[in-house]
Design a protein around this motif. Structure first.
Motif, PDB file in Angstrom:
ATOM      1  N   LEU A 233     -12.219 -23.208  52.195  1.00  0.00           N
ATOM      2  CA  LEU A 233     -12.556 -21.917  51.928  1.00  0.00           C
ATOM      3  C   LEU A 233     -12.172 -21.170  53.362  1.00  0.00           C
ATOM      4  O   LEU A 233     -10.910 -20.093  52.970  1.00  0.00           O
ATOM      5  N   PHE A 234     -12.431 -21.337  55.111  1.00  0.00           N
ATOM      6  CA  PHE A 234     -11.737 -20.496  55.319  1.00  0.00           C
ATOM      7  C   PHE A 234     -10.341 -20.169  55.511  1.00  0.00           C
ATOM      8  O   PHE A 234      -9.871 -19.270  55.377  1.00  0.00           O
ATOM      9  N   GLU A 235      -9.330 -21.387  55.282  1.00  0.00           N
ATOM     10  CA  GLU A 235      -7.817 -21.386  55.403  1.00  0.00           C
ATOM     11  C   GLU A 235      -7.326 -20.286  54.440  1.00  0.00           C
ATOM     12  O   GLU A 235      -7.217 -19.834  54.606  1.00  0.00           O
ATOM     13  N   ARG A 236      -7.911 -20.819  52.953  1.00  0.00           N
ATOM     14  CA  ARG A 236      -8.029 -19.799  51.844  1.00  0.00           C
ATOM     15  C   ARG A 236      -8.695 -17.916  51.495  1.00  0.00           C
ATOM     16  O   ARG A 236      -7.437 -17.167  50.708  1.00  0.00           O
ATOM     17  N   LEU A 237      -9.271 -18.391  52.025  1.00  0.00           N
ATOM     18  CA  LEU A 237     -10.193 -16.593  51.428  1.00  0.00           C
ATOM     19  C   LEU A 237     -10.027 -16.137  52.138  1.00  0.00           C
ATOM     20  O   LEU A 237     -10.042 -14.689  51.986  1.00  0.00           O
ATOM     21  N   GLN A 238      -9.251 -16.706  53.541  1.00  0.00           N
ATOM     22  CA  GLN A 238      -8.860 -15.228  54.836  1.00  0.00           C
ATOM     23  C   GLN A 238      -7.720 -14.097  54.833  1.00  0.00           C
ATOM     24  O   GLN A 238      -7.098 -13.306  54.860  1.00  0.00           O
ATOM     25  N   ASN A 239      -7.181 -15.052  52.950  1.00  0.00           N
ATOM     26  CA  ASN A 239      -5.854 -14.526  52.686  1.00  0.00           C
ATOM     27  C   ASN A 239      -6.120 -13.021  51.701  1.00  0.00           C
ATOM     28  O   ASN A 239      -5.930 -11.692  51.955  1.00  0.00           O
ATOM     29  N   ASN A 240      -7.926 -12.739  51.499  1.00  0.00           N
ATOM     30  CA  ASN A 240      -8.228 -11.558  50.967  1.00  0.00           C
ATOM     31  C   ASN A 240      -9.277 -11.570  51.037  1.00  0.00           C
ATOM     32  O   ASN A 240      -9.817  -9.725  51.167  1.00  0.00           O
ATOM     33  N   TYR A 241      -9.721 -11.784  52.050  1.00  0.00           N
ATOM     34  CA  TYR A 241     -11.182 -11.340  53.268  1.00  0.00           C
ATOM     35  C   TYR A 241     -11.601 -11.593  54.338  1.00  0.00           C
ATOM     36  O   TYR A 241     -10.406 -12.024  54.433  1.00  0.00           O
ATOM     37  N   ASP A 242     -12.502 -10.501  55.006  1.00  0.00           N
ATOM     38  CA  ASP A 242     -12.496 -11.036  56.269  1.00  0.00           C
ATOM     39  C   ASP A 242     -13.365 -11.776  56.694  1.00  0.00           C
ATOM     40  O   ASP A 242     -14.982 -12.009  56.216  1.00  0.00           O
ATOM     41  N   VAL A 243     -13.117 -13.615  57.266  1.00  0.00           N
ATOM     42  CA  VAL A 243     -13.908 -14.752  57.148  1.00  0.00           C
ATOM     43  C   VAL A 243     -14.626 -14.083  58.160  1.00  0.00           C
ATOM     44  O   VAL A 243     -13.439 -14.571  59.092  1.00  0.00           O
ATOM     45  N   LEU A 244     -15.786 -14.769  58.465  1.00  0.00           N
ATOM     46  CA  LEU A 244     -16.062 -15.293  59.723  1.00  0.00           C
ATOM     47  C   LEU A 244     -17.012 -16.316  59.550  1.00  0.00           C
ATOM     48  O   LEU A 244     -17.339 -17.566  58.269  1.00  0.00           O
ATOM     49  N   VAL A 245     -16.483 -17.908  60.839  1.00  0.00           N
ATOM     50  CA  VAL A 245     -17.287 -18.890  60.296  1.00  0.00           C
ATOM     51  C   VAL A 245     -18.790 -19.332  61.636  1.00  0.00           C
ATOM     52  O   VAL A 245     -18.118 -19.017  62.484  1.00  0.00           O
ATOM     53  N   LEU A 246     -19.726 -19.655  61.074  1.00  0.00           N
ATOM     54  CA  LEU A 246     -21.124 -20.076  61.718  1.00  0.00           C
ATOM     55  C   LEU A 246     -21.299 -21.338  61.690  1.00  0.00           C
ATOM     56  O   LEU A 246     -21.664 -21.763  61.197  1.00  0.00           O
ATOM     57  N   ASP A 247     -21.616 -22.223  62.261  1.00  0.00           N
ATOM     58  CA  ASP A 247     -21.676 -23.168  62.634  1.00  0.00           C
ATOM     59  C   ASP A 247     -22.553 -23.695  64.495  1.00  0.00           C
ATOM     60  O   ASP A 247     -21.471 -23.350  65.372  1.00  0.00           O
TER      61      ASP A 247
END
Length: 257
Positions: free
Chosen positions: A20-34
Motif C-alpha cells: 500500500l505504501f509503495e502504490r498509494l504514494q503515487n496519489n496520496y501523501d502517505v505516512l507509516v507508523l509502526d
C-alpha cells in the motif's frame, strides 16, 4: 497546487503495508507508523500503537484517512494468558485507541484491516461450506481468538460510526502472499480461490479511501472463480473494480441460493 489527501497507515511495515505504501504514494501523501521502524524518516515513524499517549502525539492531526493494519503472529485457536493479553492489546485496545484519537482530532475516516477469519467456520480450504458465497450478512463464526478479536473491533467501529462523525470501513482481507503471487498460486490450491492480488489490494483500499460510506463491512478478495466470499456489496458501495480473475475449471457458485 493540488493538495493530496493525507493517509496514515498504522502497522504498515508488513506485506500489505509495504504494498500500500509503495502504490498509494503515487496519489496520496502517505505516512507509516509502526513499532518495527528503527529510524524515523519523513514517511516512516516509530510508534507503539498500544500506548495511547504516544499514538496520540504521533498521529498527524491533518490526517484524512487512517488505515489500521496492526497485527501480530498467532499460532493457536485458544491462546495462553500472556498471548491473549498481547493479542487483545494489538487487535482490540489499539484499534479502539485509533478510533478514539480519530474522533478527538476530527479525522474523517478509519479503514480497518479485518480478516476473513471472522467467518472461517463457514470455509474450508477456500471453499464455502454454505453452498453459496459467504456474505457479510452471515453471522460471524470464527474458529479462533484472532477472528473473535477482529469481529469485536469491527463492532467497536460500528459504535463509533453511530455516535460520532467517524466513517468506518472494515475490509475482511483474503490472502495476500508475501512473495511472487504467480509462484504462490502454483503451490497453494486454496490461494487460487482466496487471493487478493496486489493490484486488487491497492484498488480495494483506494476505493475505500474515496468512498462516501458511513459504515460498511466488505470481503477483500479478487474476483477468483469459486471464491468463498461475496464481493457484490464492495462493488456496489465502494466502486471496487477487481482487475484480476483467476480461472479454474470448476463450476462457480450460484449465489442466488
Amino acid at each position: 497546487m493540488i493538495t493530496l489527501k493525507k493517509i496514515t497507515i498504522i502497522g504498515g511495515s508488513g506485506t500489505v503495508g509495504d504494498i500500500l505504501f509503495e502504490r498509494l504514494q503515487n496519489n496520496y501523501d502517505v505516512l507509516v507508523l509502526d513499532k518495527n521502524i528503527k529510524n524515523n524518516t519523513s514517511t516512516h515513524r516509530y510508534v507503539d500503537a498500544t500506548d495511547f499517549k504516544q499514538l496520540a502525539s504521533e498521529m498527524p492531526k491533518d490526517t484524512d484517512v487512517i488505515i489500521n493494519l496492526l497485527r501480530i503472529d498467532t499460532a493457536h485457536a485458544i491462546e495462553p494468558e500472556e498471548v491473549f493479553d498481547q493479542m487483545t492489546d494489538v487487535f482490540f485496545k489499539a484499534t479502539y485507541y485509533i478510533m478514539l484519537i480519530a474522533t478527538k482530532y476530527k479525522i474523517p475516516k478509519v479503514i480497518f484491516a479485518s480478516s476473513n477469519h471472522v467467518t472461517d467456520y463457514y470455509e474450508e480450504n477456500g471453499h464455502s461450506k454454505l453452498e453459496r458465497e459467504i456474505t457479510t450478512k452471515d453471522y460471524p463464526y470464527p474458529k479462533g481468538l484472532y477472528g473473535v478479536l477482529k469481529i469485536a473491533s469491527e463492532q467497536a467501529g460500528f459504535i463509533f460510526s453511530l455516535h460520532s462523525d467517524l466513517s468506518i470501513i472494515n475490509i475482511r482481507i483474503g490472502s495476500v502472499p508475501e512473495k511472487n503471487e504467480e509462484d504462490a498460486l502454483k503451490h497453494d490450491d486454496r490461494l487460487t480461490r482466496t487471493l487478493l492480488s496486489r493490484e486488487d489490494l491497492v484498488e480495494f483500499f483506494s476505493a475505500a479511501i474515496e468512498a462516501k460510506v458511513k459504515f460498511g463491512t466488505y470481503y477483500g478478495v479478487s474476483n477468483n472463480n469459486n471464491k468463498p466470499w461475496d464481493i457484490s456489496n464492495a462493488i456496489e458501495d465502494l466502486g471496487y473494480a477487481p482487475k484480476r480473475i483467476h480461472a479454474e475449471t470448476h463450476p462457480t457458485y450460484d449465489n442466488t441460493l
